[in-house]
Design a protein around this motif. Structure first.
Motif: not given
Ligand code: FES
Ligand SMILES: Cc1cc2nc3c(=O)[nH]c(=O)nc-3n(C[C@H](O)[C@H](O)[C@H](O)COP(=O)(O)OP(=O)(O)OC[C@H]3O[C@@H](n4cnc5c(N)ncnc54)[C@H](O)[C@@H]3O)c2cc1C
Ligand code: FES
Lengths: 291, 798, 160
Positions: C41-44, C46-51, C61, C63
């Motif tokens: 999880v990188g931003c919670e 919806g922007v980073c795509g890490v999830c 996503r 998150c």
């Molecule tokens: S945690 Fe960044 S898009 Fe889901």
């Protein structure tokens, strides 16, 4: 960044969903429809949206379809943007809507985000409301007292606000066909590709004997809702479809904006400039497509 | 160079492109990042943060939060005043407690905290805490901080100035007076920052029985943070144990001083239950150590008529934000290590004023101070080239330190070890097809397009030393980095280090050296991190040092093992010690190479047959080595010292086009040639360069922490903090030159920060080259479309 | 307080049934209920795509999805990539290692899952198509070039 608590319902039918919404409205409980969640979830996580109940449309039957209705197209509210982007029917019959869909966010967002959600969310920076205004889309709302069709021109009220009542659900979108020979274009300016637009233009026009008819220009990302730009449209009507007149219309488009929004990425005057530039570019592009 | 150091007939790993030993766990998703860790009985912490930039705290009532189901402990300013001390800062006295006690000084400053059975409940509980504030007038900008009668952030200092200091190196006034040309400009560098994809996180457990503290977390420099905690939390240093977890990037101040203190104190109040805190992205953007370099520059470069640079004057006003807790101050000091860049400039002056404002505290970011500094210097060089009518590449070449002049001491005191700047430039120009590029530009200009080209050279000081930061109050010379190389009874080798993964691949580097030294397969070498109480003295990642430091330390430890193992072998074979050599993993007789023992045999003997060991020899097949850069010295009164050990360098050639209508900048071509000496693992060096270019492009074109006129932050989400995506980062063309460093074991130079030194300057210089015909110049970062469009409009376009 | 919901989600072929709070995101559910920590999880927001995970085969996503929304769905996470029997890494994972497509590796599971979807739908993507597909995943370390190369390598290996 965790949402405040809420209750959750996932009804199977539209009727049940509406009944739930009606009940909560009566009881004074703040309920909210959940579609793809791609806009609502961040708002929940930031606790800027704090509904007491979510009514999820994800399990409601019969809201996920794309079908022809004569030469119009009907799209169920819960159809994903990916489904719309990959639909041959949409690509063939609704090129402007199709192009707009491909500009929305990223694949992961389009996989979950619903077509109906984008209209209901009424984000002024979204491509969809602009397409709706340019093409006179119609919205089928279902509520406790039955259903009604709301034309695009009435649907968008202000920033993230539509004409839908709290117990109403957007069930379907009707996209009338572009008249034969219509040229179209949609362009936007965002800081990074995939970001919501700082400004964008959707436009259509036709050419009759070298002159522009049926000009429609709509700006998004600049005001509280997407807005048609009648002064610019007027300036082009009956005029030759050439660079000179496009520039003039573009200049008017920029000037005629009423109090554009201002944010850290784009001040009001910069937004005017973007609208001017994008209008010019869209008209050129649309003209190349107009028969 | 590599061959000389390694007892092997064929070097298989060092200097080769090998895949990384840290990768299998990372691609499998099994690497234990801090948020993957859970301890029994663990609670979750959430932090209440100030909504005001500057306000007195009248009252905090946390009792309602305690009443919520699932809440176990709350932490209030009262507690903190009683149980903790203000943070250490450099210079001293510009820090606060982990929770604001008397007043808040920035939006996002922690005011209270909760530990509950879930993060969700902890956040619910925050909403129940009552805080009464009395807003105070904010200091929103550096200029406001310096104004007469400005509100004070730290009343006890009587001023908002942390430090004002002028450094004079050589006869600056004379060279400026005698100069034929002086170019000058002001620059505004707006805040950017690290933003690793993983935010900070920790789990703290206070053992109430023996009053000790364990902190698991994403700690970039574990022992440093541990020591700081012992001071802020009133614990003996040997009772604070920091266990660094693998990190999802760091790029500067990762380590969460306040958050660790908060979680630790909550654990203490919760009867010793472990407390986890995971910073969320909005917290990171508001108040994490993710903001760096908020600078106002006025600078001038003096030249003679033939284009010889003679003097550089840089006046810097640096907005440090609300406190000095983030060690943002060292970013002002670091440019001393490369003040005059690649050039022979005889005299220089650095006039620095560090102020506090009600913005968030600043922290180190990859490259520390030089990226903005080089934007200033390289922009001045371009201005001079334009005024003199000389090609910018040519002007640079004329002023480069010659390759025969190394080691070369720059006016600000640091010594560059080696380099061949002209060779790097030539290669870059050739790769870019520079003359053709200029022709393309000329054609484009004729067609009315705004196309610009830059050729920018910078030096990357590598392998930092504390002495570089003495000028802002950090004392000390030497940064020990230790490893322990352990051979088990079956001959398996483990390297114990004091830092954890962060992305640069130092585990692999350690394994490469060991594998080649002892003739092992790379995959057979294990590298592991020890908690601070068990690790050899160490620092960790920072200042482009770890590749060099770790490879040197591992080599040193291997040599010690080699000596012991040779002794055992000689004793057993009954031959003189110097008859035994290590070669390709065997301790063998020089005269009879087939006679000898393997690593496993010697280790097994040591641990299993003490009766056969030489008299007095310990059964100890392990060795430690703690390395620090040799030859570092204490600074003189003008801050001059030999600080950074190596000086890598690079030249970037960039071509951009600006959209006349929107001000949008597109990078059309990006060429990089660098020289970081021996490339210990070329693929990893390449990765560092390309990654730093992405961050440089972010700083030059996209990223910016914006504050309003009341010091309220306007960038609090990733929707507004614009990190470049795959579409915004250019595909680069890369090549390199190798001038081995004479000061390091393998000839490698620090290269971890690399391109971030160069890219912002290169992109902005290219933008200004595009704008030059219009008679306008961009002197503020980033070159956002709106900012560029304003200039275009000023020039009558747009 | 809110009513917990009985939720059944099949993750990497295993069916899990849990009572969850409606406000729990799918990311938190995977990570903290099922202890599948590979999805980061990188931003919670919806922007980073890490999830990124696959929900019924489509990248999403995690998150921005509630666990309860995924009731009845099949979810694939990075833990589901490697071969169950042999434990061998998936060719996409191996390609990321071989082409140095990661540094800190925090973003990597998201890139792997997005790539899985891309190469399923388009086994021979052009560089532009690769970039288009990965546009919603942020990486702060690599500068992306080696990621594009990793995807290219994976594609060629998967085509055999
Ligand atoms: S945690 Fe960044 S898009 Fe889901
Ligand atoms: C990183 C990112 C980038 C994005 N980029 C873009 C972009 O470029 N352009 C763009 O247009 N959008 C963009 N979006 C938003 C995305 O398109 C959303 O999917 C969309 O706005 C909402 O659709 P949804 O189905 O996810 O709705 P939800 O998020 O579930 O709901 C949004 C709102 O609409 C209401 N609602 C939803 N459906 C109905 C219905 N049928 N009846 C009544 N009310 C309803 C909900 O109650 C809620 O208030 C982006 C989102 C993210 C996270
Ligand atoms: S590898 Fe670190 S964020 Fe991508």
């Amino acid at each position: 960044m965790k949402p405040a608590p809420f209750d959750y319902h996932a009804p199977r039918t539209l009727e049940a969903a509406i009944a739930l919404l009606a009940r909560f409205e009566l009881e004074g409980v703040e309920a909210r429809v959940l579609a793809g969640g791609q806009s609502l979830m961040p708002m929940l996580a930031m606790r800027v949206a704090r509904p007491q109940v979510l009514v999820d449309l994800g399990k409601v039957e019969g809201l996920d379809y794309i079908r022809a209705d004569g030469d119009a197209l009907l799209i169920g509210a819960m159809t994903t943007k990916t489904a719309a982007a990959e639909s041959a029917l949409v690509a063939a019959q609704q090129p402007l809507f199709h192009a707009a869909t491909r500009l929305v966010g990223h694949r992961q967002i389009r996989n979950r985000g619903s077509v109906g959600g984008s209209f209901a969310h009424a984000d002024p920076a979204s491509e969809y409301p602009a397409v709706a205004l340019v093409q006179d889309l119609q919205f089928r709302a279902r509520g406790p007292s039955g259903e009604r069709w709301i034309p695009a021109a009435q649907f968008f009220v202000s920033y993230m606000t539509t004409r839908l009542d709290p117990a109403e659900i957007l069930a379907e979108v009707r996209l009338p066909p572009l008249p034969p020979g219509t040229g179209w274009a949609i362009q936007e300016f965002a800081r990074r590709s995939g970001d919501l637009a700082l400004a964008g233009i959707a436009a259509t026009l036709r050419r009759e004997r070298g002159q522009c008819t049926d000009v429609r220009i709509c700006a998004f990302g600049v005001n509280a809702t997407a807005v048609r730009l009648p002064a610019a449209e007027q300036a082009l009507l009956g005029r030759p479809a050439d660079g000179e007149h496009f520039s003039r219309a573009a200049a008017i488009a920029g000037e005629s904006l009423e109090e554009p929004m201002s944010c850290i990425h784009a001040s009001a005057d910069y937004r005017r400039q973007l609208v001017r530039v994008l209008t010019g570019r869209c008209l050129e592009e649309a003209a190349t497509r107009a028969a | 160079m590599i061959r000389d150091q390694l007892p092997t007939s064929q070097v298989r790993y060092v200097g080769r492109e090998v895949t990384r030993i840290e990768d299998p766990g990372l691609v499998a998703g099994s690497t234990q990042f801090i948020d993957n860790l859970a301890l029994p009985g663990m609670l979750h912490c959430a932090i209440l943060r100030s909504p005001h930039p500057h306000a007195r705290i009248i009252r905090v009532n946390a009792n309602p939060a305690l009443a919520l189901d699932g809440v176990v402990a709350v932490l209030t300013p009262e507690d903190v005043r009683r149980l903790a001390n203000p943070a250490l800062t450099a210079p001293a006295g510009w820090g606060t407690h982990c929770l604001a006690t008397d007043k808040v000084r920035f939006v996002g400053e922690p005011v209270a905290a909760v530990a509950a059975t879930s993060r969700h409940i902890a956040e619910d509980a925050l909403e129940l805490i009552e805080v009464e504030y009395e807003p105070l007038p904010p200091v929103a900008t550096a200029a406001e901080a310096l104004a007469d009668g400005a509100p004070l952030l730290f009343e006890q200092h009587g001023s908002n100035v942390i430090q004002a200091r002028v450094y004079d190196w050589g006869e600056v006034d004379r060279v400026f007076a005698e100069a034929d040309q002086v170019v000058r400009s002001s620059f505004r560098w707006n805040r950017v920052g690290a933003n690793p994809t993983e935010t900070f996180g920790c789990i703290c457990q206070w053992d109430l029985a023996d009053n000790s503290l364990s902190c698991y977390g994403s700690y970039q420099v574990p022992s440093f943070w541990g020591l700081a905690r012992s001071i802020s939390l009133n614990l003996p240093a040997n009772k604070v144990r920091v266990i660094s977890q693998p990190m999802g990037g760091a790029f500067g101040g990762k380590g969460g001083a306040r958050a660790t203190d908060i979680a630790a104190l909550l654990s203490r109040k919760a009867g010793g239950r472990p407390v986890k805190y995971i910073e969320d992205r909005m917290e990171y953007l508001l108040a994490g150590f993710g903001q760096s370099w908020d600078r106002h520059y006025e600078a001038a470069l003096a030249l003679t008529a033939d284009g010889t640079m003679t003097g550089l004057r840089v006046k810097l006003i640096d907005d440090q934000g609300a406190t000095a807790e983030g060690y943002g101050t060292i970013s002002v000091a670091k440019p001393l290590a490369a003040f005059t860049g690649n050039y022979r400039i005889e005299a220089a002056r650095y006039d620095t004023t560090l102020v506090v404002t009600n913005r968030a505290p600043t922290a180190p970011y990859r490259g520390y101070g030089p990226p903005p500094h080089f934007l200033v210097l390289e922009s001045l060089v371009d201005l001079a080239a334009r005024q003199l009518g000389v090609d910018p590449a040519e002007l640079r070449r004329r002023n480069y330190i010659g390759k025969e002049q190394f080691p070369y001491t720059i006016p600000s005191g640091n010594e560059y070890d080696s380099g061949d700047y002209a060779a790097v430039l030539d290669k870059a120009l050739a790769l870019a097809e520079y003359p053709a590029l200029r022709r393309r530009q000329a054609e484009a200009r004729t067609a009315g397009r705004l196309v610009g080209i830059s050729v920018v050279s910078t030096v990357e000081p590598g392998v930092f030393d504390w002495n570089a930061y003495a000028t802002v109050g950090v004392q000390g010379v030497g940064v020990p980095e230790g490893v322990r190389v352990v051979v088990d009874i079956l001959g398996n080798v483990t390297v114990v280090v004091g830092f954890n993964l962060q992305g640069q691949g130092q585990y692999t580097i350690a394994a490469q050296v060991v594998a080649d030294f002892f003739g092992l397969e790379l995959g057979a070498v294990r590298v592991t991190t020890a908690p601070t109480d068990l690790a050899p003295p160490h620092f960790g990642q920072g200042g482009s040092r770890l590749g060099v430091a770790v490879s040197s330390a591992v080599l040193g430890a291997c040599r010690k093992l080699e000596a012991d193992f040779r002794r055992v072998t000689a004793h057993l074979l009954g031959v003189p010690l110097d008859e035994i050599e290590l070669m390709d993993g065997r301790f063998r007789m020089k005269s009879r190479p087939d006679a000898g023992m393997s690593l496993a045999e010697v280790a097994g003997l040591m641990l299993g047959r003490s009766d056969l060991l030489p008299p007095g020899m310990e059964p100890n097949p392990q060795a430690s080595c703690v390395w620090t850069a040799p030859g570092r010295n204490a600074p003189d009164d003008q801050g001059r010292c030999r600080s950074y050990l190596t000086a890598a360098n690079a030249t970037h050639v960039v071509m951009v086009e600006i959209d006349r209508d929107t001000g949008h900048t597109e990078i059309l071509k990006y060429v990089v040639v660098d020289d970081c000496g021996t490339r210990l693992n070329p693929a990893m060096v390449d990765g560092q360069i390309q990654g730093a270019i992405a961050q440089g492009v972010g700083a030059a074109l996209y990223e910016e922490y914006v504050y309003d006129g009341q010091a309220n932050p306007l960038v609090t989400t990733f929707v507004d903090y614009l990190m470049p995506t795959i579409h915004e980062v250019p595909r680069t063309e890369r090549d390199f030159v190798v001038t081995p460093s004479p000061t390091t074991a393998f000839g490698a130079k620090g290269c971890g920060e690399g391109a971030l030194h160069t890219t912002p300057a290169a992109v902005i210089c290219a933008v200004n080259d595009a704008l030059a015909p219009l008679g306008v110049a961009l002197t503020e970062t980033p070159a956002s479309p709106q900012r560029v469009w304003r200039l275009l409009r000023q020039a009558g376009l747009g | 307080m809110t009513t917990r919901q009985r939720t059944t989600i099949t993750v990497n072929g295993t069916r899990y049934e849990r009572e969850v709070e409606p406000r729990l995101s799918l990311a938190d559910f995977l990570r903290h209920e099922l202890h599948l920590g590979g999805t980061h999880v990188g931003c919670e927001h919806g922007v980073c795509g890490v999830c990124t995970v696959l929900i019924d085969g489509c990248s999403a996503r995690s998150c921005l999805t509630l666990a309860v929304q995924a009731d009845g769905a099949e979810v694939t996470t990075v833990e589901g990539l490697r071969d169950r029997e042999s434990g061998r890494l998936h060719p996409i994972q191996q390609a990321f290692i071989d082409a140095h497509g990661l540094q800190c590796g925090f973003c990597t599971p998201g890139f792997l899952m997005t790539t899985l979807e891309l190469l399923r739908d388009n086994p021979e993507p052009s560089d532009d198509e690769i970039r288009e597909a990965l546009g919603g995943n942020l990486c702060r370390c690599t500068g992306y070039q080696s990621i594009v190369e990793s995807v290219r390598l994976a594609a060629s290996r998967l085509r055999g």
